[in-house]
Scaffold this motif. Structure first.
Motif, PDB file in Angstrom:
ATOM      1  N   ILE A   1     -12.480   2.684 -29.190  1.00 18.38           N
ATOM      2  CA  ILE A   1     -13.549   3.618 -28.618  1.00 18.38           C
ATOM      3  C   ILE A   1     -12.500   5.064 -28.750  1.00 18.38           C
ATOM      4  O   ILE A   1     -11.557   5.362 -28.109  1.00 18.38           O
ATOM      5  CB  ILE A   1     -13.802   3.331 -27.324  1.00 18.38           C
ATOM      6  CG1 ILE A   1     -14.489   1.990 -27.257  1.00 18.38           C
ATOM      7  CG2 ILE A   1     -14.759   4.590 -26.651  1.00 18.38           C
ATOM      8  CD1 ILE A   1     -15.917   2.193 -28.093  1.00 18.38           C
ATOM      9  N   ARG A   2     -13.221   5.987 -29.380  1.00 20.85           N
ATOM     10  CA  ARG A   2     -12.508   7.261 -29.416  1.00 20.85           C
ATOM     11  C   ARG A   2     -13.691   8.386 -29.142  1.00 20.85           C
ATOM     12  O   ARG A   2     -14.714   7.993 -29.460  1.00 20.85           O
ATOM     13  CB  ARG A   2     -12.130   7.586 -30.762  1.00 20.85           C
ATOM     14  CG  ARG A   2     -10.811   6.847 -31.321  1.00 20.85           C
ATOM     15  CD  ARG A   2     -10.224   7.424 -32.491  1.00 20.85           C
ATOM     16  NE  ARG A   2      -9.076   6.712 -32.835  1.00 20.85           N
ATOM     17  CZ  ARG A   2      -8.772   5.810 -33.830  1.00 20.85           C
ATOM     18  NH1 ARG A   2     -10.087   5.484 -34.555  1.00 20.85           N
ATOM     19  NH2 ARG A   2      -7.830   5.212 -33.892  1.00 20.85           N
ATOM     20  N   GLY A   3     -13.121   9.318 -28.415  1.00 20.11           N
ATOM     21  CA  GLY A   3     -14.071  10.502 -27.867  1.00 20.11           C
ATOM     22  C   GLY A   3     -14.901  10.336 -26.597  1.00 20.11           C
ATOM     23  O   GLY A   3     -15.936  11.070 -26.429  1.00 20.11           O
ATOM     24  N   ALA A   4     -14.467   8.875 -26.032  1.00 20.29           N
ATOM     25  CA  ALA A   4     -15.702   8.751 -24.743  1.00 20.29           C
ATOM     26  C   ALA A   4     -14.800   9.811 -23.568  1.00 20.29           C
ATOM     27  O   ALA A   4     -13.771  10.252 -23.702  1.00 20.29           O
ATOM     28  CB  ALA A   4     -15.280   7.368 -24.366  1.00 20.29           C
ATOM     29  N   ARG A   5     -15.570  10.122 -22.784  1.00 18.53           N
ATOM     30  CA  ARG A   5     -15.307  10.935 -21.652  1.00 18.53           C
ATOM     31  C   ARG A   5     -15.781  10.483 -20.245  1.00 18.53           C
ATOM     32  O   ARG A   5     -16.780   9.891 -20.250  1.00 18.53           O
ATOM     33  CB  ARG A   5     -15.811  12.629 -21.733  1.00 18.53           C
ATOM     34  CG  ARG A   5     -17.223  12.807 -21.724  1.00 18.53           C
ATOM     35  CD  ARG A   5     -17.297  14.579 -21.978  1.00 18.53           C
ATOM     36  NE  ARG A   5     -18.575  14.467 -21.979  1.00 18.53           N
ATOM     37  CZ  ARG A   5     -18.895  15.285 -20.719  1.00 18.53           C
ATOM     38  NH1 ARG A   5     -18.096  15.641 -19.797  1.00 18.53           N
ATOM     39  NH2 ARG A   5     -20.415  15.742 -20.661  1.00 18.53           N
ATOM     40  N   VAL A   6     -14.929  10.836 -19.193  1.00 18.00           N
ATOM     41  CA  VAL A   6     -15.506  10.332 -17.964  1.00 18.00           C
ATOM     42  C   VAL A   6     -16.489  11.141 -17.473  1.00 18.00           C
ATOM     43  O   VAL A   6     -16.147  12.598 -17.389  1.00 18.00           O
ATOM     44  CB  VAL A   6     -14.045  10.147 -16.915  1.00 18.00           C
ATOM     45  CG1 VAL A   6     -14.528   9.945 -15.457  1.00 18.00           C
ATOM     46  CG2 VAL A   6     -13.054   9.145 -17.372  1.00 18.00           C
ATOM     47  N   ILE A   7     -17.673  10.963 -16.767  1.00 15.74           N
ATOM     48  CA  ILE A   7     -18.459  11.744 -16.317  1.00 15.74           C
ATOM     49  C   ILE A   7     -18.265  11.993 -14.699  1.00 15.74           C
ATOM     50  O   ILE A   7     -18.494  13.113 -14.303  1.00 15.74           O
ATOM     51  CB  ILE A   7     -20.014  11.260 -16.748  1.00 15.74           C
ATOM     52  CG1 ILE A   7     -20.224  11.155 -18.063  1.00 15.74           C
ATOM     53  CG2 ILE A   7     -21.103  12.132 -15.885  1.00 15.74           C
ATOM     54  CD1 ILE A   7     -20.169  12.306 -18.892  1.00 15.74           C
ATOM     55  N   ARG A   8     -18.250  10.804 -14.167  1.00 13.86           N
ATOM     56  CA  ARG A   8     -18.074  10.765 -12.644  1.00 13.86           C
ATOM     57  C   ARG A   8     -17.220   9.618 -12.245  1.00 13.86           C
ATOM     58  O   ARG A   8     -17.147   8.542 -12.971  1.00 13.86           O
ATOM     59  CB  ARG A   8     -19.295  10.865 -11.978  1.00 13.86           C
ATOM     60  CG  ARG A   8     -20.214  11.859 -12.067  1.00 13.86           C
ATOM     61  CD  ARG A   8     -21.492  11.787 -11.256  1.00 13.86           C
ATOM     62  NE  ARG A   8     -21.532  10.483 -10.486  1.00 13.86           N
ATOM     63  CZ  ARG A   8     -22.605  10.553  -9.653  1.00 13.86           C
ATOM     64  NH1 ARG A   8     -23.471  11.432  -9.538  1.00 13.86           N
ATOM     65  NH2 ARG A   8     -22.647   9.362  -8.987  1.00 13.86           N
ATOM     66  N   SER A   9     -16.343   9.597 -11.227  1.00 13.09           N
ATOM     67  CA  SER A   9     -15.608   8.811 -10.790  1.00 13.09           C
ATOM     68  C   SER A   9     -15.453   8.940  -9.339  1.00 13.09           C
ATOM     69  O   SER A   9     -15.058   9.964  -8.781  1.00 13.09           O
ATOM     70  CB  SER A   9     -14.086   9.000 -11.381  1.00 13.09           C
ATOM     71  OG  SER A   9     -13.215   7.565 -11.199  1.00 13.09           O
ATOM     72  N   TYR A  10     -15.999   7.755  -8.585  1.00 16.66           N
ATOM     73  CA  TYR A  10     -16.067   7.914  -6.924  1.00 16.66           C
ATOM     74  C   TYR A  10     -15.808   6.447  -6.372  1.00 16.66           C
ATOM     75  O   TYR A  10     -16.321   5.656  -6.927  1.00 16.66           O
ATOM     76  CB  TYR A  10     -17.295   8.370  -6.693  1.00 16.66           C
ATOM     77  CG  TYR A  10     -18.513   7.925  -7.274  1.00 16.66           C
ATOM     78  CD1 TYR A  10     -19.172   6.949  -6.889  1.00 16.66           C
ATOM     79  CD2 TYR A  10     -18.874   8.388  -8.615  1.00 16.66           C
ATOM     80  CE1 TYR A  10     -20.267   6.571  -7.151  1.00 16.66           C
ATOM     81  CE2 TYR A  10     -20.056   7.628  -9.311  1.00 16.66           C
ATOM     82  CZ  TYR A  10     -20.608   6.794  -8.534  1.00 16.66           C
ATOM     83  OH  TYR A  10     -21.695   6.131  -9.431  1.00 16.66           O
ATOM     84  N   PRO A  11     -15.465   6.364  -5.247  1.00 15.26           N
ATOM     85  CA  PRO A  11     -15.394   5.321  -4.354  1.00 15.26           C
ATOM     86  C   PRO A  11     -16.881   4.953  -3.609  1.00 15.26           C
ATOM     87  O   PRO A  11     -17.808   6.145  -3.272  1.00 15.26           O
ATOM     88  CB  PRO A  11     -14.498   5.363  -3.273  1.00 15.26           C
ATOM     89  CG  PRO A  11     -14.345   6.915  -3.374  1.00 15.26           C
ATOM     90  CD  PRO A  11     -14.663   7.723  -4.310  1.00 15.26           C
TER      91      PRO A  11
END
Length: 147
Positions: free
Chosen positions: A103-113
């Motif tokens: 997988i190339r080019g993916a990006r994190v949108i949100r990260s949360y507990p």
């Protein structure tokens, strides 16, 4: 006689070969889908000496889980299963799923507990993937020049 005839035919066939130059141009797709994936990891189950270390491990595990989900969407899953029946009774049942891909080019949108879990949401925009792969594009022949 056969040797002489095959030599003459070889020379004639080689003389018929032409050099050529082929030009390619990239083909842009009509549409670019955007895939989304969510990765989840438990906080309390992580190894670590303190809460911060467990949080970092859960963040990484959730991100890898999201990458795995993207790979499943792009490449699919390989499913292997086997069942053993002995005297018409199911004796053994095995099931295995495997994902393999890049997988190339993916990006994190949100990260949360959330509670005892850590969640990471990612997206993969195929326009970005297409732009990354322009180093080795899908092509069609634009022009052939024979010399």
């Amino acid at each position: 006689m056969k040797l002489w005839l095959s030599l003459v035919l070889s020379v004639l066939l080689v003389g018929c070969a032409m050099d050529r130059h082929v030009e390619y141009e990239p083909i842009q797709p009509d549409s670019f889908p955007v895939l989304t994936a969510t990765g989840i990891a438990p906080l309390s189950a992580q190894l670590g000496n303190n809460d911060e270390e467990k949080m970092r491990r859960a963040m990484r595990a959730a991100k890898l889980d999201a990458y795995r989900e993207l790979a499943e969407q792009v490449y699919g899953q390989r499913i292997q299963s086997s069942s053993v029946v002995d005297e018409l009774v199911l004796a053994d049942d095995n099931f295995r799923a495997q994902v393999d891909g890049v997988i190339r080019g993916a990006r994190v949108i949100r990260s949360y507990p959330v509670g005892d879990s850590y969640i990471t949401e990612m997206e993969l925009d195929f326009r970005t993937v297409w732009e990354l792969y322009q180093q080795r594009p899908r092509q069609r022949i634009r022009k052939v020049t024979y010399y």
